[in-house]
Design a protein around this motif. Structure first.
Motif, short mmCIF file in Angstrom:
data_model
loop_
_atom_site.label_atom_id
_atom_site.label_comp_id
_atom_site.label_asym_id
_atom_site.label_seq_id
_atom_site.Cartn_x
_atom_site.Cartn_y
_atom_site.Cartn_z
N HIS A 12 0.84 -1.21 0.00
CA HIS A 12 0.00 0.00 0.00
C HIS A 12 0.86 1.25 0.00
O HIS A 12 0.58 2.21 -0.70
CB HIS A 12 -0.90 0.04 1.25
N HIS A 57 -1.73 -8.86 -5.17
CA HIS A 57 -2.07 -8.19 -3.91
C HIS A 57 -3.55 -8.42 -3.57
O HIS A 57 -3.90 -8.79 -2.46
CB HIS A 57 -1.75 -6.70 -4.03
N GLU A 61 -5.27 -10.55 -0.46
CA GLU A 61 -6.26 -9.96 0.45
C GLU A 61 -7.54 -10.78 0.47
O GLU A 61 -8.18 -10.93 1.50
CB GLU A 61 -6.55 -8.51 0.05
N HIS A 123 -10.39 2.92 -0.41
CA HIS A 123 -10.29 1.46 -0.29
C HIS A 123 -9.10 1.06 0.61
O HIS A 123 -9.24 0.25 1.52
CB HIS A 123 -10.13 0.89 -1.71
N GLU A 127 -9.10 -0.86 4.29
CA GLU A 127 -8.35 -2.09 4.53
C GLU A 127 -7.41 -1.91 5.73
O GLU A 127 -7.33 -2.77 6.59
CB GLU A 127 -7.55 -2.47 3.28
FE LIG Z 1 -4.98 -3.54 -0.57
#
Ligand SMILES: [Fe+2]
Length: 152
Positions: A12, A57, A61, A123, A127
Protein backbone atom coordinates in the motif's frame (compact mmCIF):
# COMPACT_ATOMS: atom_id res chain seq x y z
CA UNK A 1 1.04 -7.16 13.24
CA UNK A 2 1.15 -10.43 11.30
CA UNK A 3 4.01 -10.60 8.80
CA UNK A 4 1.68 -11.14 5.80
CA UNK A 5 -0.38 -8.11 6.83
CA UNK A 6 2.83 -6.14 7.05
CA UNK A 7 3.61 -7.18 3.51
CA UNK A 8 0.22 -5.92 2.32
CA UNK A 9 0.81 -2.71 4.23
CA UNK A 10 4.19 -2.19 2.58
CA UNK A 11 2.58 -2.67 -0.84
CA UNK A 12 0.00 0.00 0.00
CA UNK A 13 2.80 2.34 0.94
CA UNK A 14 4.49 1.72 -2.39
CA UNK A 15 1.24 2.29 -4.30
CA UNK A 16 0.58 5.51 -2.38
CA UNK A 17 3.97 6.75 -3.58
CA UNK A 18 3.05 5.93 -7.20
CA UNK A 19 -0.31 7.63 -6.81
CA UNK A 20 1.39 10.77 -5.52
CA UNK A 21 3.51 10.85 -8.65
CA UNK A 22 0.40 10.34 -10.81
CA UNK A 23 -1.23 13.23 -8.96
CA UNK A 24 1.73 15.52 -9.63
CA UNK A 25 1.54 14.69 -13.34
CA UNK A 26 -2.20 15.31 -13.33
CA UNK A 27 -1.60 18.72 -11.83
CA UNK A 28 0.79 19.48 -14.67
CA UNK A 29 -1.76 18.25 -17.24
CA UNK A 30 -4.42 20.49 -15.77
CA UNK A 31 -2.22 23.53 -16.11
CA UNK A 32 -1.35 22.51 -19.62
CA UNK A 33 2.35 22.53 -18.99
CA UNK A 34 2.60 18.81 -19.63
CA UNK A 35 4.15 17.55 -22.81
CA UNK A 36 3.36 14.30 -24.59
CA UNK A 37 6.19 12.63 -22.64
CA UNK A 38 4.44 13.49 -19.38
CA UNK A 39 1.27 12.02 -20.75
CA UNK A 40 3.06 8.82 -21.75
CA UNK A 41 4.64 8.62 -18.32
CA UNK A 42 1.28 9.11 -16.66
CA UNK A 43 -0.19 6.14 -18.48
CA UNK A 44 2.93 4.06 -17.83
CA UNK A 45 2.42 4.67 -14.13
CA UNK A 46 -1.26 3.84 -14.30
CA UNK A 47 -0.30 0.63 -16.05
CA UNK A 48 1.89 -0.23 -13.06
CA UNK A 49 -1.20 0.02 -10.88
CA UNK A 50 -2.91 -2.50 -13.11
CA UNK A 51 -0.23 -5.16 -13.39
CA UNK A 52 0.51 -8.54 -11.93
CA UNK A 53 1.66 -7.19 -8.56
CA UNK A 54 -1.70 -5.50 -8.12
CA UNK A 55 -3.59 -8.63 -9.08
CA UNK A 56 -1.58 -10.75 -6.66
CA UNK A 57 -2.07 -8.19 -3.91
CA UNK A 58 -5.83 -8.40 -4.32
CA UNK A 59 -5.76 -12.18 -4.46
CA UNK A 60 -3.78 -12.27 -1.21
CA UNK A 61 -6.26 -9.96 0.45
CA UNK A 62 -9.09 -12.16 -0.76
CA UNK A 63 -7.48 -15.19 0.92
CA UNK A 64 -7.55 -13.29 4.18
CA UNK A 65 -11.04 -11.92 3.67
CA UNK A 66 -12.47 -15.36 2.96
CA UNK A 67 -10.76 -16.81 6.05
CA UNK A 68 -12.15 -13.97 8.13
CA UNK A 69 -15.67 -14.80 7.01
CA UNK A 70 -15.33 -18.26 8.59
CA UNK A 71 -14.61 -16.78 12.02
CA UNK A 72 -16.97 -15.29 14.56
CA UNK A 73 -15.68 -11.81 13.75
CA UNK A 74 -18.44 -9.22 13.41
CA UNK A 75 -18.09 -8.35 9.74
CA UNK A 76 -18.04 -4.63 9.12
CA UNK A 77 -19.92 -3.53 5.95
CA UNK A 78 -16.69 -2.00 4.61
CA UNK A 79 -15.10 -5.44 4.72
CA UNK A 80 -17.98 -6.80 2.66
CA UNK A 81 -17.29 -4.06 0.11
CA UNK A 82 -13.68 -5.08 -0.35
CA UNK A 83 -14.31 -7.90 -2.81
CA UNK A 84 -16.53 -5.67 -4.91
CA UNK A 85 -13.85 -2.94 -4.80
CA UNK A 86 -11.22 -5.37 -6.04
CA UNK A 87 -13.34 -6.35 -9.02
CA UNK A 88 -14.18 -2.72 -9.75
CA UNK A 89 -10.54 -1.59 -9.69
CA UNK A 90 -9.58 -4.14 -12.31
CA UNK A 91 -12.35 -2.82 -14.53
CA UNK A 92 -11.68 0.88 -13.88
CA UNK A 93 -7.94 0.56 -14.43
CA UNK A 94 -8.63 -1.15 -17.77
CA UNK A 95 -10.95 1.70 -18.76
CA UNK A 96 -8.33 4.28 -17.79
CA UNK A 97 -5.77 2.57 -19.99
CA UNK A 98 -8.12 2.91 -22.95
CA UNK A 99 -8.27 6.66 -22.41
CA UNK A 100 -4.67 6.93 -23.60
CA UNK A 101 -5.67 6.30 -27.20
CA UNK A 102 -8.96 8.14 -26.98
CA UNK A 103 -9.75 11.58 -28.33
CA UNK A 104 -11.18 12.68 -24.99
CA UNK A 105 -10.20 16.07 -23.63
CA UNK A 106 -7.52 16.37 -20.99
CA UNK A 107 -10.06 17.54 -18.41
CA UNK A 108 -12.15 14.41 -18.95
CA UNK A 109 -9.11 12.15 -18.63
CA UNK A 110 -7.90 14.01 -15.53
CA UNK A 111 -11.33 13.75 -13.89
CA UNK A 112 -11.50 10.00 -14.54
CA UNK A 113 -8.04 9.44 -13.05
CA UNK A 114 -8.88 11.66 -10.10
CA UNK A 115 -11.98 9.63 -9.42
CA UNK A 116 -9.97 6.42 -9.50
CA UNK A 117 -7.43 7.85 -7.05
CA UNK A 118 -10.12 8.94 -4.60
CA UNK A 119 -11.71 5.48 -4.67
CA UNK A 120 -8.35 3.78 -4.31
CA UNK A 121 -7.38 5.84 -1.27
CA UNK A 122 -10.73 5.18 0.33
CA UNK A 123 -10.29 1.46 -0.29
CA UNK A 124 -6.75 1.33 1.17
CA UNK A 125 -7.91 3.27 4.19
CA UNK A 126 -10.74 0.83 4.88
CA UNK A 127 -8.35 -2.09 4.53
CA UNK A 128 -5.72 -0.59 6.81
CA UNK A 129 -8.05 0.73 9.49
CA UNK A 130 -10.76 -1.93 9.54
CA UNK A 131 -9.90 -5.05 7.58
CA UNK A 132 -6.24 -5.64 8.54
CA UNK A 133 -6.76 -5.06 12.30
CA UNK A 134 -9.77 -7.42 12.23
CA UNK A 135 -7.78 -10.11 10.47
CA UNK A 136 -4.95 -9.63 12.93
CA UNK A 137 -7.31 -10.04 15.83
CA UNK A 138 -9.46 -12.93 14.62
CA UNK A 139 -7.41 -15.27 12.44
CA UNK A 140 -5.75 -18.22 14.13
CA UNK A 141 -2.22 -19.46 13.59
CA UNK A 142 -3.57 -22.39 11.59
CA UNK A 143 -5.54 -20.06 9.35
CA UNK A 144 -2.46 -17.90 8.73
CA UNK A 145 -0.50 -21.01 7.81
CA UNK A 146 -3.15 -22.00 5.31
CA UNK A 147 -3.17 -18.45 3.86
CA UNK A 148 0.60 -18.48 3.62
CA UNK A 149 0.50 -21.74 1.69
CA UNK A 150 -1.65 -20.10 -1.02
CA UNK A 151 0.10 -16.71 -0.88
CA UNK A 152 1.52 -15.10 -4.02
FE1 LIG B 1 -4.98 -3.54 -0.57
Amino acid sequence: MNVLLNELHAYHHEVAGKINRVKALLQKLRHESAGSDDCKLLFKMLEALHGEAERHHHENEELIRRALLTTEAPIHPRVEDIERDHQAFGRIAGQLMMLEDSTKETSVIAAAIDDFITKYYDHMEAEENIFFPMADKWLSGIQWQEIKRQWH
